[in-house]
Write a protein that holds these residues in place. Sequence first.
Motif: not given
Length: 232
Positions: A5-12, A69-73
């Motif tokens: 599975a993939l969890l996407l974490v947005p940035g500020a 887990v993909l985390a942006h910024s």
Amino acid sequence: MTLPALLLVPGAWHKPAHLQHLIDELDGVDVHTVSLTSCGDDVNTLGDMFSDAAAIRAAVDAIDGPVIVLAHSYGGIPTTQALAGASNVRRIIYLAAFQLDAGESLLSSVGSSPAPWWVMHEHDGGAGDYMTVDNPADVFYGDVDAALTEQAIADLGYQRYAGKTQELTEAAWKGIPSTYILCEADNALPPFAQELFAKRAEKLLRLTTSHSPFLSQPAALAQMIKGELASV
């Protein structure tokens, strides 16, 4: 082969809605998102880095089976805090993100000076200070279609300042393999800083994009992510 599975974490300042074009390109992938508590439309309810980390860990723990887990910024900071000891996380992908070590904060990692495009707002006697962004079209969306940029700006939330100063107590990437995706035309997190963060990652990939490839090149980013999912 069954992918993790993939969890996407947005940035500020960003929300899961900003990631929808990327999600649309991730056909065949079990995609999950999480909202950061430090970002929102009500300045009275904004959380901080540690409550962001708690939300990310809860989202990971709710996924049955392996996950990337993909985390942006900024999202890389609470992700790094949250995932230490998370047994089902197979890889962390830092997308133009802060890959920090324990004892570091966002502010300390950039020389302790706020970015010139942070617009500070005092709230609740300083305890709830928050930020907006000056000229987000240039800072975040330099290569994004004009109509998409307009919508993305409308969707931005307020961001609590405390999350920029709180120091990590964990560094999950020391126990979990990581990939860094560097955005080479980034006006928010300069590429030279990304190069330094990427030295902590196991693998480095590059995109010739602004800070927001999930809007400017969602198909290319999705293919990159699928490659990482297939590699674990």
